[in-house]
Write a protein that holds these residues in place. Structure first.
Motif, PDB file in Angstrom:
ATOM      1  N   ILE A   1      13.109  26.684  49.286  1.00  0.00           N
ATOM      2  CA  ILE A   1      13.088  28.146  49.160  1.00  0.00           C
ATOM      3  C   ILE A   1      14.280  28.765  49.877  1.00  0.00           C
ATOM      4  N   THR A   2      14.597  28.235  51.057  1.00  0.00           N
ATOM      5  CA  THR A   2      15.723  28.777  51.831  1.00  0.00           C
ATOM      6  C   THR A   2      17.031  28.642  51.074  1.00  0.00           C
ATOM      7  N   LEU A   3      17.280  27.467  50.504  1.00  0.00           N
ATOM      8  CA  LEU A   3      18.544  27.240  49.788  1.00  0.00           C
ATOM      9  C   LEU A   3      18.540  27.893  48.408  1.00  0.00           C
ATOM     10  N   GLU A   4      17.340  28.055  47.852  1.00  0.00           N
ATOM     11  CA  GLU A   4      17.257  28.697  46.544  1.00  0.00           C
ATOM     12  C   GLU A   4      17.728  30.149  46.607  1.00  0.00           C
ATOM     13  N   GLU A   5      17.475  30.780  47.743  1.00  0.00           N
ATOM     14  CA  GLU A   5      17.945  32.151  47.925  1.00  0.00           C
ATOM     15  C   GLU A   5      19.479  32.212  47.860  1.00  0.00           C
ATOM     16  N   LEU A   6      20.128  31.191  48.444  1.00  0.00           N
ATOM     17  CA  LEU A   6      21.592  31.146  48.389  1.00  0.00           C
ATOM     18  C   LEU A   6      22.086  30.912  46.967  1.00  0.00           C
ATOM     19  N   LYS A   7      21.381  30.080  46.219  1.00  0.00           N
ATOM     20  CA  LYS A   7      21.785  29.822  44.832  1.00  0.00           C
ATOM     21  C   LYS A   7      21.711  31.088  43.978  1.00  0.00           C
ATOM     22  N   LYS A   8      20.660  31.883  44.236  1.00  0.00           N
ATOM     23  CA  LYS A   8      20.513  33.125  43.482  1.00  0.00           C
ATOM     24  C   LYS A   8      21.626  34.119  43.830  1.00  0.00           C
ATOM     25  N   LYS A   9      22.039  34.095  45.084  1.00  0.00           N
ATOM     26  CA  LYS A   9      23.047  35.042  45.550  1.00  0.00           C
ATOM     27  C   LYS A   9      24.442  34.635  45.105  1.00  0.00           C
TER      28      LYS A   9
ATOM     29  N   ALA B   1      37.076  36.927  45.404  1.00  0.00           N
ATOM     30  CA  ALA B   1      37.602  37.421  46.684  1.00  0.00           C
ATOM     31  C   ALA B   1      36.515  38.135  47.487  1.00  0.00           C
ATOM     32  N   GLY B   2      36.406  37.741  48.760  1.00  0.00           N
ATOM     33  CA  GLY B   2      35.458  38.370  49.666  1.00  0.00           C
ATOM     34  C   GLY B   2      34.121  37.670  49.755  1.00  0.00           C
ATOM     35  N   GLN B   3      33.851  36.685  48.886  1.00  0.00           N
ATOM     36  CA  GLN B   3      32.544  36.029  48.861  1.00  0.00           C
ATOM     37  C   GLN B   3      32.450  34.816  49.779  1.00  0.00           C
ATOM     38  N   ALA B   4      33.562  34.188  50.106  1.00  0.00           N
ATOM     39  CA  ALA B   4      33.526  32.961  50.908  1.00  0.00           C
ATOM     40  C   ALA B   4      32.960  33.224  52.300  1.00  0.00           C
ATOM     41  N   ASN B   5      33.410  34.310  52.904  1.00  0.00           N
ATOM     42  CA  ASN B   5      32.922  34.631  54.250  1.00  0.00           C
ATOM     43  C   ASN B   5      31.426  34.899  54.237  1.00  0.00           C
ATOM     44  N   LYS B   6      30.956  35.589  53.211  1.00  0.00           N
ATOM     45  CA  LYS B   6      29.522  35.861  53.099  1.00  0.00           C
ATOM     46  C   LYS B   6      28.737  34.567  52.945  1.00  0.00           C
ATOM     47  N   PHE B   7      29.253  33.655  52.118  1.00  0.00           N
ATOM     48  CA  PHE B   7      28.572  32.383  51.931  1.00  0.00           C
ATOM     49  C   PHE B   7      28.513  31.594  53.235  1.00  0.00           C
ATOM     50  N   LYS B   8      29.622  31.596  53.957  1.00  0.00           N
ATOM     51  CA  LYS B   8      29.659  30.870  55.220  1.00  0.00           C
ATOM     52  C   LYS B   8      28.616  31.416  56.203  1.00  0.00           C
ATOM     53  N   LYS B   9      28.540  32.736  56.295  1.00  0.00           N
ATOM     54  CA  LYS B   9      27.572  33.345  57.214  1.00  0.00           C
ATOM     55  C   LYS B   9      26.140  33.067  56.758  1.00  0.00           C
ATOM     56  N   ASP B  10      25.894  33.204  55.466  1.00  0.00           N
ATOM     57  CA  ASP B  10      24.540  32.986  54.952  1.00  0.00           C
ATOM     58  C   ASP B  10      24.104  31.544  55.116  1.00  0.00           C
ATOM     59  N   LEU B  11      24.983  30.601  54.856  1.00  0.00           N
ATOM     60  CA  LEU B  11      24.642  29.193  55.024  1.00  0.00           C
ATOM     61  C   LEU B  11      24.399  28.884  56.497  1.00  0.00           C
ATOM     62  N   GLY B  12      25.225  29.452  57.378  1.00  0.00           N
ATOM     63  CA  GLY B  12      25.013  29.250  58.811  1.00  0.00           C
ATOM     64  C   GLY B  12      23.665  29.769  59.258  1.00  0.00           C
ATOM     65  N   LYS B  13      23.278  30.943  58.756  1.00  0.00           N
ATOM     66  CA  LYS B  13      21.964  31.507  59.092  1.00  0.00           C
ATOM     67  C   LYS B  13      20.849  30.619  58.553  1.00  0.00           C
ATOM     68  N   ALA B  14      21.049  30.096  57.339  1.00  0.00           N
ATOM     69  CA  ALA B  14      20.025  29.238  56.737  1.00  0.00           C
ATOM     70  C   ALA B  14      19.821  27.967  57.559  1.00  0.00           C
TER      71      ALA B  14
END
Length: 827
Positions: A263-271, A113-126
């Protein structure tokens, strides 16, 4: 011989006609300082079942709640669910993304709970970051130099191929030119004649003008054909060279941006350390490298295609969050008041191109309340669910397999051309259906797998035992209503009066109704009348006024029936005696109010073969229970009067002036009394009315609506003036159900009205006729100077009338012999 007079002693005392609640049972004068109730009253059985269903997390332990309306089912389940501890509740967010391998099968991502919105924003920024950086990388050194080198090498190779081919052409007086074909320009081999390029089609003209010979023309055509084949090979070599060049450019571009994208997407995988998210990001990585044109700016991110459809090339990198639980801290409890298919299960919305075409993609997937309740509870009205198309079928499938597949309702019925099938979602929602016992019994008996998915039944009782503690709880329930709705405070006389009406609603002195919706309405209206009278507290007079006002609002039909009895339209006698005519009692329902009125029942007899005709049945106006009652009457008559001689009568029973369906067996004793009166020719008192069911052995059984029936006859007699002879006869088992109006209790105290209880047919007959019913003698016959003796006598007369003349003579001769024999024995 005169008939024996009966002296029945079955009259009830005034204190037996009603339970009166003593206000002193309450330790308060008013409810001002009373504490409101916190729990649920009178539903111990249902609460135990609910606890089992709520706390058991195993598959199939969904709950089906049954019970009458107004018993607090919704209130109880909401209070119970809200009280459940929210500790260690693990809720999830759900999102759909593009499935790059199959766009018709969107991929499901599940986050804490609460992680989907963060992922959406982070992927959009990426994605935005890559849009900015990729063009920069591809327009700076060393990429530019390497690209120039590839372009140069490609140009040289192309030139070498074409130069070699053109050299061959010149040796044979040919050259490579271009010709226009329609709107297109294509390369063409041209012959050189007199230093002029000539197309092969012009050779015939030169031949006619004798500028070339026929042999020269044929040679040119032959060489042209061979060079034409070679030109096709050159084109194929050039095309392959171009393809190789483009592949090298694409490969070089991918190599140069690969590290940036990785590198950009790897940061998302780590998060976001979730297996499905990592898999999705791998596919995003592959997709970006395959679609660098969009990121390089060579193709716009959005463009309009044929048909006016806007194509968004970056939409496939969007995240469609269908459920965000970031603000939910407790187990979700959802009451779905409109359980349509879309509201419950979600849908896939479509958009139009304005030309009749409809389209959908993963961003159009919408969730329903069943998913919103995942990990928690959803409450649904069973009747509403069954009335909505597709709901029950889909709900059953979801509960059986624990998987939710979001689809458009049209797909369920195969009306939609859509082939989109989102990845199923694991569902762990506790479904609570609220319905009637009838619905539950039908589903349990005939619906496959119903008992597998609804293993818990919580049955809400409509009544509870009347105890001092129950009365205190009643007062606390009213106090809670006062606090919630800002009503006037009640004094203890008002609480006592409401408790009395609670017993009346329950239909028994020793019980109180748990249909608190009725009690709450009575309390609200009592407060209204107290305010209207400008009183500070509600007292018992306000409660009585509220009850009367409610009864009056629903009492138009009752008043119309009373008017028809008063003016003689409906024939009811309350004085005198009549043969074969009796006052029965019937209950009429108007909403949740009911009232009783007398109805005339008559019986006629004639010579026949022992049949009793139910006129209502013959007319198609009798229910099954009433038909059964008439058959029981036949059994009773045969048991008591057909043991020694065959029954030689035909009888008919009818509810006079009855124009609607009649059902129930509460008029059985009434019909028996009318029938015995018609046979014996002994009249029945019309100042009495009677109700009761009877079995074949003559035992009188309890009936429903006893209070309404007594009150109905009392009102009828009051309109015609009470003279002290009027009364009602009821089964003795119904004495405990009596909660009569104070007016009737006072009339009984003043000997103006009477209420009798009976347990056998004989007791009822003696009250109705004033004559002894009779006792069977040792010879099996009834006493001759009684009602039953008179019945037996008349039946014998009927039997003899049906005998043929010869049989009558023999019968007479036998009687003489028996008489002489009897006299001889006496001597």
């Amino acid at each position: 011989m005169p008939l024996k007079k009966a002296k029945p002693n079955n009259e009830l005392l005034p204190q037996e006609l009603k339970w009166t609640c003593d206000p002193d049972v309450f330790e308060f004068e008013t409810t001002t300082g009373l504490k409101p109730i916190e729990g649920i009253v009178g539903q111990e059985r249902a609460l135990k079942a609910l606890k089992v269903g709520v706390n058991l997390k195993s598959q199939g332990y969904n709950i089906f709640i049954t019970g009458l309306s107004g018993t607090g089912k919704f209130t109880t389940i909401k209070l119970m669910l809200e009280s459940i501890s929210s500790e260690n509740i693990q809720l999830n967010d759900y999102a759909y993304v593009t499935n790059f391998q199959d766009e018709d099968r969107p991929m499901l991502l599940v986050f804490p709970a609460g992680q989907a919105n963060k992922f959406k924003k982070d992927l959009g920024k990426a994605i935005k970051f890559l849009q900015e950086k990729i063009p920069q990388i591809l327009t700076t050194e060393p990429f530019v130099s390497k690209k120039k080198q590839l372009i140069s090498d490609y140009g040289k190779k192309q030139q070498s191929i074409m130069s070699s081919f053109e050299g061959k052409l010149r040796k044979d007086n040919f050259t490579l030119g271009q010709v226009k074909s329609g709107e297109m320009i294509r390369p063409e081999i041209l012959a050189i004649i007199n230093n002029e390029p000539v197309s092969i089609q012009q050779l015939s003209e030169l031949l006619q003008s004798q500028k070339i010979t026929k042999e020269e023309s044929e040679q040119l055509i032959t060489k042209y054909a061979s060079y034409q084949e070679e030109l096709q090979q050159v084109f194929r070599q050039s095309l392959k060279l171009t393809q190789d060049f483009q592949e090298k450019i694409s490969k070089m571009e991918s190599e140069f941006v690969n590290q940036l994208v990785s590198i950009t997407l790897e940061e998302l995988k780590k998060k976001f350390k979730i297996a499905s998210v990592k898999e999705y990001l791998e596919r995003v990585y592959e997709s970006i490298l395959l679609n660098l044109d969009v990121f390089k700016g060579q193709r716009p991110a959005r463009e309009e295609a044929d048909g006016g459809i806007i194509i968004d090339y970056l939409k496939e990198y969007e995240v469609n969050i269908i459920l965000d639980n970031s603000n939910v801290k407790k187990s979700p409890v959802i009451v779905e008041t409109s359980p349509t298919y879309n509201n419950l299960f979600g849908t896939i919305e479509k958009y139009s191109d304005g030309r009749g075409g409809w389209y959908a993609d993963f961003t159009r997937i919408k969730s329903g309340s069943l998913l919103h309740a995942n990990g928690g509870y959803i409450i649904i009205n069973a009747t509403d669910a069954f009335l909505e198309p597709g709901v029950w079928k889909t709900l059953k499938r979801v509960l059986l397999y624990g998987k939710l597949e979001i689809q458009d309702l049209a797909n369920i019925y195969q009306f939609s051309p859509s082939v989109m099938k989102p990845e199923p979602i694991d569902i762990n929602t506790k479904v609570i259906l609220i319905g009637s016992n009838y619905i539950y019994s039908i589903l349990s008996a005939y619906e496959d797998d119903f008992n597998k998915i609804f293993k818990v039944k919580a049955d809400f009782d409509y009544e509870m035992k009347r105890t001092d503690n129950a009365l205190i709880e009643y007062s606390m329930v009213i106090k809670k209503l006062i606090a919630n709705e800002k009503l006037l405070e009640f004094d203890k006389s008002a609480i006592a009066k409401i408790a009395e009406f609670g017993a009346r609603y329950a239909g028994e002195k020793n019980k109180l109704t748990t249909r608190f919706a009725y009690i709450a309405d009575l309390a609200r209206e009592s407060s209204f009348w107290a305010k209207s009278n400008k009183n500070k507290f509600v007292n018992d007079s306000h409660v009585i006024e509220a009850y009367k006002a409610a009864h009056e609002r629903h009492g138009m039909y009752e008043s119309k029936v009373s008017e028809m009895i008063s003016d003689g339209t409906l024939l009811i006698d309350t004085e005198g005696s009549r043969i074969g005519t009796i006052n029965g009692l019937a209950v009429y329902e108007s909403g949740h109010f009911a009232f009783g009125k007398p109805t005339r029942i008559t019986a006629t007899v004639s010579l026949g073969n022992g049949n009793i005709i139910n006129v209502e049945r013959e007319a198609g106006m009798s229910g099954n229970t009433h038909n059964k009652g008439v058959l029981i009457i036949s059994g009773y008559i045969r048991e008591n009067f057909g043991q020694h001689v065959p029954l030689s009568l035909s009888a008919s029973l009818v509810f006079e002036q009855g124009y609607g369906m009649i059902d129930g067996d509460s008029a059985s004793i009434t019909e028996i009394a009318a029938l015995l009166s018609a046979i014996s020719r002994i009249p029945i008192k019309q100042n009495l009315a009677i109700t009761g069911s009877v079995n074949q052995k003559g035992e009188i059984q309890p009936i429903g609506g006893v209070n309404e029936k007594i009150e109905g006859f009392f009102d009828t007699c009051s309109r015609k003036k009470l003279t002290g002879i009027h009364g009602v006869i009821i089964p003795k088992q119904n004495v405990k159900d009596l909660m009569l109006k104070d007016e009737i209790v006072r009339a009984v105290q003043n000997k103006k009205f009477h209420v009798y209880s009976v347990g056998k047919v004989e007791e009822a007959i003696e009250l109705l006729t004033g004559i002894k019913a009779g006792v069977k003698l040792k010879n099996g016959k009834w006493e001759s100077d009684t009602v039953f003796g008179a019945v037996e006598k008349e039946l014998n007369i009927m039997r003899k009338k049906l005998l043929p003349p010869s049989a009558k003579k023999n019968s007479s001769h036998e009687s003489v012999i028996k008489s002489k024999t009897s006299k001889g024995k006496k001597k």
